[in-house]
Design a protein around this motif. Structure first.
Motif, PDB file in Angstrom:
ATOM      1  N   HIS A   1       0.834  -1.248   0.023  1.00 57.34           N
ATOM      2  CA  HIS A   1      -0.006  -0.093  -0.060  1.00 57.34           C
ATOM      3  C   HIS A   1       0.737   1.100   0.062  1.00 57.34           C
ATOM      4  O   HIS A   1       0.483   2.336  -0.630  1.00 57.34           O
TER       5      HIS A   1
ATOM      6  N   TYR B   1       1.312   3.860  -3.014  1.00 58.61           N
ATOM      7  CA  TYR B   1       0.767   4.926  -3.523  1.00 58.61           C
ATOM      8  C   TYR B   1       1.066   6.064  -2.720  1.00 58.61           C
ATOM      9  O   TYR B   1       0.923   7.406  -3.312  1.00 58.61           O
TER      10      TYR B   1
ATOM     11  N   ILE C   1       3.833   7.165  -5.094  1.00 54.26           N
ATOM     12  CA  ILE C   1       3.594   7.577  -6.514  1.00 54.26           C
ATOM     13  C   ILE C   1       2.894   9.121  -6.337  1.00 54.26           C
ATOM     14  O   ILE C   1       3.204   9.908  -6.894  1.00 54.26           O
ATOM     15  N   GLY C   2       2.142   9.212  -5.070  1.00 52.61           N
ATOM     16  CA  GLY C   2       1.694  10.522  -4.821  1.00 52.61           C
ATOM     17  C   GLY C   2       2.719  11.444  -4.524  1.00 52.61           C
ATOM     18  O   GLY C   2       2.800  12.732  -5.023  1.00 52.61           O
TER      19      GLY C   2
ATOM     20  N   SER D   1      -1.961   7.518  -8.654  1.00 53.87           N
ATOM     21  CA  SER D   1      -2.141   6.674  -7.732  1.00 53.87           C
ATOM     22  C   SER D   1      -3.416   5.770  -8.026  1.00 53.87           C
ATOM     23  O   SER D   1      -3.287   4.550  -7.827  1.00 53.87           O
TER      24      SER D   1
ATOM     25  N   GLY E   1      -6.442   3.398  -3.087  1.00 53.52           N
ATOM     26  CA  GLY E   1      -5.092   3.970  -3.566  1.00 53.52           C
ATOM     27  C   GLY E   1      -5.148   5.295  -3.977  1.00 53.52           C
ATOM     28  O   GLY E   1      -4.186   6.050  -3.458  1.00 53.52           O
TER      29      GLY E   1
ATOM     30  N   CYS F   1      -4.540   7.293  -0.495  1.00 56.86           N
ATOM     31  CA  CYS F   1      -3.215   7.112  -0.066  1.00 56.86           C
ATOM     32  C   CYS F   1      -2.245   7.894  -0.962  1.00 56.86           C
ATOM     33  O   CYS F   1      -1.442   8.566  -0.291  1.00 56.86           O
ATOM     34  N   GLY F   2      -2.544   8.219  -2.487  1.00 59.49           N
ATOM     35  CA  GLY F   2      -1.866   9.137  -3.252  1.00 59.49           C
ATOM     36  C   GLY F   2      -1.992  10.544  -2.469  1.00 59.49           C
ATOM     37  O   GLY F   2      -0.999  11.252  -2.659  1.00 59.49           O
TER      38      GLY F   2
ATOM     39  N   GLY G   1       0.472  10.840  -0.062  1.00 57.70           N
ATOM     40  CA  GLY G   1       1.751  11.112  -0.779  1.00 57.70           C
ATOM     41  C   GLY G   1       2.082  12.214  -0.800  1.00 57.70           C
ATOM     42  O   GLY G   1       3.294  13.019  -0.686  1.00 57.70           O
TER      43      GLY G   1
ATOM     44  N   MET H   1       8.104   4.274  -0.412  1.00 59.39           N
ATOM     45  CA  MET H   1       7.354   2.969  -0.898  1.00 59.39           C
ATOM     46  C   MET H   1       7.884   1.575  -0.503  1.00 59.39           C
ATOM     47  O   MET H   1       7.410   0.833  -1.388  1.00 59.39           O
TER      48      MET H   1
END
Length: 327
Positions: free
Chosen positions: A77, A80, A83-84, A110, A232, A235-236, A239, A254
């Protein structure tokens, strides 16, 4: 004899001011007053620490949506989060500082990655699901290491925080804190609405008995995939906040160990409880900070303590305080 499944939102229990609800209200009030305490005491570090708590709590809330309510244990997890964060960092590096571009890009990237991961991993169950999510996370981790233009393994410093046209100044620690606070409450509200809707009840039904849910006509794969994508995307967003908080991104955001931290926060606070992720994130990070001040090896104390919680407190801290909060 037939069993009637009630998927009406009215099936949710009415709210009562229980001891747990009173604790939640007190917790929210304390968090709202943290900047006041920081200003009166002159201790700016507490504001930085609790901003991190709120950000990671959003990540834990997103994981709780699929793990606590949907039974999907994702061990990747934190991908994400990364990625964010990288969406913000890469756009800032290329001269695009507008948060109105960076943050939607972080959420969209994400969500798209979650769609790809979910489309494959949700066709499996148990340990196979866990391993596929872990494999995808490690894949994106090594991709980040290979991005030499954006720091590679050394990470990338972000010299300018996201800009919102002067409406919100993220360089102001108090404004940034309250933005994180508002987004956490919004994330909790979104998850509460989802789990108490027909969609959420179908997700929980699929967790309990997926075969029966499919037999009565529910496309459980699609329901679970949508929940996975929403998690996702949330969570992005966390991020993007974390990148602005630290002014730095790296592949470590990550790594699978960060995913493990998010799982610990959810389980510690209370799996499947509305404010459990916030309680777990606050407990985990505050304990980590306190122990790091008294010993060079905080994990030697923190690890066994978390093990005892997992063994003896199946409802986490929220369960200890009065049961599994259902929003």
């Amino acid at each position: 004899m037939t069993t009637r499944l009630d998927f009406s939102p009215d099936a949710a229990p009415p709210f009562r001011l229980t001891a747990l609800a009173a604790f939640y209200i007190a917790l929210i009030a304390i968090l709202a007053l943290i900047p006041v305490y920081a200003r009166l005491s002159g201790d700016s570090f507490v504001l930085i620490l609790f901003s991190r708590v709120l950000i990671l709590a959003i990540g834990a809330v997103s994981l709780n949506l699929i793990m606590g309510y949907g039974g999907m244990v994702s061990f990747g997890h934190a991908a994400y989060l990364g990625i964010g964060g990288y969406a913000v960092g890469i756009l800032a590096k290329e001269g695009i500082a507008s948060g109105l571009v960076q943050w939607p890009a972080a959420i969209a990237a994400s969500a798209l990655f979650a769609l790809a991961v979910g489309a494959l991993s949700l066709r499996t169950r148990g340990v196979y699901f866990i391993m596929i999510t872990l494999a995808f996370a490690q894949m994106i981790y090594f991709v980040a290491i290979g991005l030499d233009r954006y720091g590679g393994d050394d990470g990338l410093t972000i010299y300018q925080r996201s800009q919102f046209g002067g409406v919100i100044d993220l360089n102001d620690k108090t404004q940034f804190y309250y933005l994180c606070f508002a987004l956490l409450l919004g994330s909790n509200y979104l998850v509460s609405r989802l789990i108490n809707s027909r969609f959420g009840l179908a997700i929980r039904g699929a967790r309990s008995n997926d075969r029966r849910m499919r037999a009565i006509g529910f496309p459980t794969f699609r329901y679970r995939l949508v929940a996975f994508v929403i998690a996702g995307a949330l969570c992005g967003l966390a991020g993007a906040l974390l990148a602005n908080h630290t002014n730095f991104i790296s592949p470590a955001m990550m790594h699978w160990t960060r995913s493990g931290d998010l799982i610990v926060m959810v389980v510690l606070g209370g799996l499947g409880s509305l404010f459990g992720p916030l309680i777990g994130a606050a407990t985990f990070l505050l304990l980590e900070e306190a122990l790091s001040r008294v010993t060079q090896y905080p994990d030697l104390i923190l690890g066994p303590a978390l093990l005892l919680v997992a063994i003896y407190l199946h409802g986490g801290i929220a369960g200890l305080l009065g049961g599994r909060g259902r929003g």
